[in-house]
Design an enzyme around this catalytic site. Structure first.
Site, short mmCIF file in Angstrom:
data_model
loop_
_atom_site.label_atom_id
_atom_site.label_comp_id
_atom_site.label_asym_id
_atom_site.label_seq_id
_atom_site.Cartn_x
_atom_site.Cartn_y
_atom_site.Cartn_z
N ASP A 1 -13.29 4.73 26.48
CA ASP A 1 -14.06 3.61 25.92
C ASP A 1 -13.44 3.21 24.58
OD1 ASP A 1 -16.50 3.57 27.84
OD2 ASP A 1 -16.22 5.67 27.30
N PHE B 1 -10.50 0.98 35.48
CA PHE B 1 -10.60 0.26 34.21
C PHE B 1 -9.30 -0.46 33.86
CE2 PHE B 1 -14.47 0.38 31.78
CZ PHE B 1 -15.28 1.11 32.63
C1 LIG Z 1 -13.81 3.24 30.15
S1 LIG Z 1 -14.16 4.54 31.28
C2 LIG Z 1 -12.58 4.84 32.06
C3 LIG Z 1 -12.70 5.60 33.35
C4 LIG Z 1 -11.41 5.92 34.07
N1 LIG Z 1 -10.57 6.82 33.30
C5 LIG Z 1 -10.66 4.66 34.41
O1 LIG Z 1 -9.60 4.43 33.80
O2 LIG Z 1 -11.11 3.92 35.30
C6 LIG Z 1 -14.33 5.95 30.23
C7 LIG Z 1 -15.02 7.11 30.92
O3 LIG Z 1 -15.02 8.23 30.05
C8 LIG Z 1 -16.25 8.91 30.18
N2 LIG Z 1 -16.46 9.64 28.93
C9 LIG Z 1 -16.59 9.12 27.69
N3 LIG Z 1 -16.73 10.07 26.78
C10 LIG Z 1 -16.70 11.26 27.45
C11 LIG Z 1 -16.81 12.61 27.05
N4 LIG Z 1 -17.00 12.93 25.76
N5 LIG Z 1 -16.75 13.57 27.98
C12 LIG Z 1 -16.57 13.25 29.29
N6 LIG Z 1 -16.45 11.97 29.74
C13 LIG Z 1 -16.52 10.98 28.83
C14 LIG Z 1 -17.26 7.80 30.42
O4 LIG Z 1 -18.43 8.27 31.10
C15 LIG Z 1 -16.47 6.83 31.28
O5 LIG Z 1 -16.64 7.07 32.66
#
Ligand SMILES: C[S@@+](CC[C@H](N)C(=O)[O-])C[C@H]1O[C@@H](n2cnc3c(N)ncnc32)[C@H](O)[C@@H]1O
Length: 252
Positions: free
Chosen positions: A157, A233
């Protein structure tokens, strides 16, 4: 014989056989989180996945416990940890293309975890285990030092507003925590479609030369390696016309 997955945990009575709940790992103080937990609805298939597939692919880990990653897999091999796998399709594709490696997927979003569990079943993959927890808690103390060969963080994110920059997962403490769990010579691979975040990552990682060496040379981004599939993403970013940056670092 079942191998011991947990090397140590503070109180055996709190070790539930349920997926690890995302909980505050800093007792008494609200941690700054890199995510907002949108529980979302699980599909019927994802509900079934948690019931039937979690025992096969899931890792029961609670903050305070130390996991033994090698014990998760049948033979001792090189292990990759993917942080925030989203729906997990790209992680499943990577694992299918690299049967000689093992993968641990880490995500907080339940529907995404359910989605990956179903993909693992459908594709008959045996080299992936799934953990539902906050990466900050796991990296802090949940894994032995130098226990992983690769850590990957794809499209975290971006938290674009300045007042939210503190929520970006890539921070000096996170960089040090990733360095701790990587073996010397191991790889930290990051990618983002948000250019200001790419510059932020570069500054943080290049700013820790005692821990990491930029494989493209200081101040430079890497080309996307063929083994990294396009993620959900990333596709969204491409539709919006965003440029994608990969960063690949070698643990010293
Ligand atoms: C913007 S999405 C990207 C997902 C995937 N990597 C993609 O490229 O399609 C970021 C993901 O990171 C996860 N996330 C964010 N902070 C995290 C944390 N501290 N521990 C585990 N997962 C996390 C969120 O739930 C989300 O699904």
């Amino acid at each position: 014989m079942t191998k011991t997955l947990i090397l140590s945990h503070p109180d055996a009575s709190t070790h539930a056989a349920e997926p690890a709940r995302v909980s505050s790992h800093e007792q008494g103080r609200r941690p700054i989180r890199s995510f907002v937990l949108r529980e979302g609805r699980l599909t019927a298939g994802q509900e079934r996945a948690f019931r039937e597939l979690w025992p096969r692919f899931g890792i029961d880990w609670q903050p305070g416990e130390v996991l033994d990653p090698q014990a998760l897999f049948a033979t001792a091999r090189r292990i990759t940890l993917e942080i925030g796998f989203g729906d997990g399709d790209s992680l499943a594709a990577m694992a299918a293309a690299a049967p000689e490696r093992d993968f641990i997927g880490l995500e907080v979003h339940r529907p995404g975890v359910g989605h990956l569990l179903l993909a693992l079943e459908q594709q008959g993959l045996t080299n992936v285990r799934v953990l539902r927890a906050d990466a900050a808690a796991l990296l802090e103390t949940g894994l032995p030092s130098a226990s992983l060969d690769r850590v990957q963080l794809f499209f975290p994110d971006p938290w674009p507003k300045k007042r939210h920059h503190k929520r970006r997962i890539v921070q000096p403490g996170f960089v040090a925590a990733v360095a701790r769990v990587l073996r010397p010579g191991g790889t930290f691979h990051l990618a983002t479609d948000w250019t200001p975040y790419a510059d932020w990552m570069l500054a943080m990682l290049d700013g820790a030369p005692e821990l990491f060496e930029n494989s493209a040379g200081p101040g430079r981004f890497s080309a996307r390696p063929a083994q990294r599939p396009i993620t959900k993403f990333e596709r969204r970013g491409q539709r919006l016309g965003h440029q994608v940056h990969d960063l690949i670092y070698r643990r010293r």
